[in-house]
Motif scaffolding. Structure first.
Motif, PDB file in Angstrom:
ATOM      1  N   ILE A   3      -0.120  -7.777   2.794  1.00 33.46           N
ATOM      2  CA  ILE A   3      -0.268  -6.344   2.498  1.00 33.46           C
ATOM      3  C   ILE A   3      -1.575  -5.819   3.084  1.00 33.46           C
ATOM      4  N   GLU A   4      -2.635  -6.594   2.965  1.00 30.28           N
ATOM      5  CA  GLU A   4      -3.931  -6.148   3.494  1.00 30.28           C
ATOM      6  C   GLU A   4      -3.857  -5.892   4.998  1.00 30.28           C
ATOM      7  N   GLN A   5      -3.133  -6.768   5.691  1.00 29.61           N
ATOM      8  CA  GLN A   5      -2.975  -6.595   7.137  1.00 29.61           C
ATOM      9  C   GLN A   5      -2.129  -5.349   7.428  1.00 29.61           C
ATOM     10  N   LEU A   6      -1.061  -5.156   6.654  1.00 27.20           N
ATOM     11  CA  LEU A   6      -0.234  -3.954   6.818  1.00 27.20           C
ATOM     12  C   LEU A   6      -1.075  -2.697   6.610  1.00 27.20           C
ATOM     13  N   ILE A   7      -1.874  -2.706   5.565  1.00 29.87           N
ATOM     14  CA  ILE A   7      -2.698  -1.542   5.254  1.00 29.87           C
ATOM     15  C   ILE A   7      -3.688  -1.259   6.382  1.00 29.87           C
ATOM     16  N   TYR A   8      -4.276  -2.316   6.924  1.00 29.64           N
ATOM     17  CA  TYR A   8      -5.192  -2.125   8.053  1.00 29.64           C
ATOM     18  C   TYR A   8      -4.442  -1.493   9.232  1.00 29.64           C
ATOM     19  N   LEU A   9      -3.262  -2.021   9.551  1.00 30.84           N
ATOM     20  CA  LEU A   9      -2.480  -1.477  10.668  1.00 30.84           C
ATOM     21  C   LEU A   9      -2.075  -0.029  10.413  1.00 30.84           C
ATOM     22  N   ILE A  10      -1.715   0.264   9.170  1.00 31.19           N
ATOM     23  CA  ILE A  10      -1.371   1.644   8.813  1.00 31.19           C
ATOM     24  C   ILE A  10      -2.566   2.557   9.046  1.00 31.19           C
ATOM     25  N   SER A  11      -3.756   2.102   8.653  1.00 30.02           N
ATOM     26  CA  SER A  11      -4.963   2.921   8.848  1.00 30.02           C
ATOM     27  C   SER A  11      -5.253   3.162  10.327  1.00 30.02           C
ATOM     28  N   GLN A  12      -4.646   2.327  11.174  1.00 33.74           N
ATOM     29  CA  GLN A  12      -4.789   2.485  12.625  1.00 33.74           C
ATOM     30  C   GLN A  12      -3.588   3.222  13.232  1.00 33.74           C
ATOM     31  N   ASP A  13      -2.849   3.956  12.373  1.00 32.68           N
ATOM     32  CA  ASP A  13      -1.707   4.797  12.772  1.00 32.68           C
ATOM     33  C   ASP A  13      -0.474   4.017  13.230  1.00 32.68           C
ATOM     34  N   ASP A  14      -0.307   2.796  12.758  1.00 36.04           N
ATOM     35  CA  ASP A  14       0.852   1.982  13.123  1.00 36.04           C
ATOM     36  C   ASP A  14       2.049   2.375  12.258  1.00 36.04           C
ATOM     37  N   GLN A  15       3.008   3.076  12.847  1.00 39.70           N
ATOM     38  CA  GLN A  15       4.168   3.555  12.103  1.00 39.70           C
ATOM     39  C   GLN A  15       5.109   2.422  11.687  1.00 39.70           C
ATOM     40  N   LYS A  16       5.214   1.392  12.504  1.00 40.00           N
ATOM     41  CA  LYS A  16       6.052   0.236  12.155  1.00 40.00           C
ATOM     42  C   LYS A  16       5.493  -0.463  10.920  1.00 40.00           C
ATOM     43  N   ALA A  17       4.185  -0.580  10.847  1.00 39.05           N
ATOM     44  CA  ALA A  17       3.554  -1.194   9.681  1.00 39.05           C
ATOM     45  C   ALA A  17       3.824  -0.343   8.445  1.00 39.05           C
ATOM     46  N   PHE A  18       3.791   0.976   8.621  1.00 35.84           N
ATOM     47  CA  PHE A  18       4.070   1.857   7.493  1.00 35.84           C
ATOM     48  C   PHE A  18       5.514   1.713   7.028  1.00 35.84           C
ATOM     49  N   GLU A  19       6.440   1.547   7.952  1.00 36.56           N
ATOM     50  CA  GLU A  19       7.844   1.321   7.578  1.00 36.56           C
ATOM     51  C   GLU A  19       7.977   0.053   6.748  1.00 36.56           C
ATOM     52  N   SER A  20       7.288  -0.997   7.136  1.00 33.79           N
ATOM     53  CA  SER A  20       7.309  -2.249   6.366  1.00 33.79           C
ATOM     54  C   SER A  20       6.707  -2.041   4.981  1.00 33.79           C
ATOM     55  N   PHE A  21       5.609  -1.329   4.931  1.00 39.98           N
ATOM     56  CA  PHE A  21       4.934  -0.998   3.671  1.00 39.98           C
ATOM     57  C   PHE A  21       5.891  -0.211   2.771  1.00 39.98           C
ATOM     58  N   TYR A  22       6.537   0.774   3.344  1.00 42.30           N
ATOM     59  CA  TYR A  22       7.494   1.626   2.631  1.00 42.30           C
ATOM     60  C   TYR A  22       8.620   0.775   2.043  1.00 42.30           C
ATOM     61  N   HIS A  23       9.207  -0.081   2.866  1.00 41.36           N
ATOM     62  CA  HIS A  23      10.322  -0.906   2.401  1.00 41.36           C
ATOM     63  C   HIS A  23       9.863  -1.944   1.363  1.00 41.36           C
ATOM     64  N   HIS A  24       8.647  -2.366   1.469  1.00 38.48           N
ATOM     65  CA  HIS A  24       8.109  -3.334   0.514  1.00 38.48           C
ATOM     66  C   HIS A  24       7.952  -2.726  -0.877  1.00 38.48           C
ATOM     67  N   TYR A  25       7.498  -1.488  -0.952  1.00 39.79           N
ATOM     68  CA  TYR A  25       7.188  -0.857  -2.235  1.00 39.79           C
ATOM     69  C   TYR A  25       8.231   0.145  -2.736  1.00 39.79           C
ATOM     70  N   TYR A  26       9.135   0.584  -1.896  1.00 41.55           N
ATOM     71  CA  TYR A  26      10.027   1.688  -2.268  1.00 41.55           C
ATOM     72  C   TYR A  26      10.782   1.443  -3.576  1.00 41.55           C
ATOM     73  N   GLU A  27      11.490   0.331  -3.670  1.00 36.97           N
ATOM     74  CA  GLU A  27      12.323   0.076  -4.848  1.00 36.97           C
ATOM     75  C   GLU A  27      11.492   0.034  -6.133  1.00 36.97           C
ATOM     76  N   GLN A  28      10.369  -0.607  -6.064  1.00 35.15           N
ATOM     77  CA  GLN A  28       9.475  -0.725  -7.219  1.00 35.15           C
ATOM     78  C   GLN A  28       8.982   0.658  -7.672  1.00 35.15           C
ATOM     79  N   ILE A  29       8.573   1.485  -6.741  1.00 34.51           N
ATOM     80  CA  ILE A  29       8.071   2.821  -7.061  1.00 34.51           C
ATOM     81  C   ILE A  29       9.217   3.720  -7.521  1.00 34.51           C
TER      82      ILE A  29
END
Length: 116
Positions: A3-29
């Motif tokens: 997750i920390e790596q995903l968050i870093y990539l997201i902060s660098q405008d990586d949309q693919k990383a954000f998609e992974s982040f989204y899919h990781h947390y969506y159901e829980q949220i």
């Protein structure tokens, strides 16, 4: 990927990383939101707003110590915002309600019942 790596990539405008982040947390949220609202359509809107807000704040995401807590708090806040905007009611204090008493010659319901 961590997750920390995903968050870093997201902060660098990586949309693919954000998609992974989204899919990781969506159901829980979504489940948490549904617990609060009990309406699927409303939850879709609220959860969408939570993730949109996370994307808008992506540069600051690496500063977040606990991502799950961050997302839960953001969801709760967005639910409150949704409820206040969709309720159509404005909170009113008792002091704002004009009190007018009118004397009436009509019998009270109790008097009417006794009469009958």
């Amino acid at each position: 990927m961590e997750i920390e790596q995903l968050i870093y990539l997201i902060s660098q405008d990586d949309q693919k990383a954000f998609e992974s982040f989204y899919h990781h947390y969506y159901e829980q949220i979504f489940r948490f939101c549904f617990y609060l609202l009990k309406e699927k359509e409303a939850c879709r809107e609220v959860v969408s707003n939570v993730f949109f807000s996370a994307w808008q704040s992506r540069k600051k995401l690496p500063e977040v110590r606990n991502m799950e807590t961050y997302l839960y708090v953001a969801t709760r806040n967005e639910v409150n915002r949704y409820l206040s905007q969709s309720s159509g009611f404005r909170e009113t204090s008792l002091g704002e309600i004009p009190m007018q008493y009118e004397a009436s010659d009509d019998p009270s319901p109790e008097e009417e019942l006794q009469r009958k």
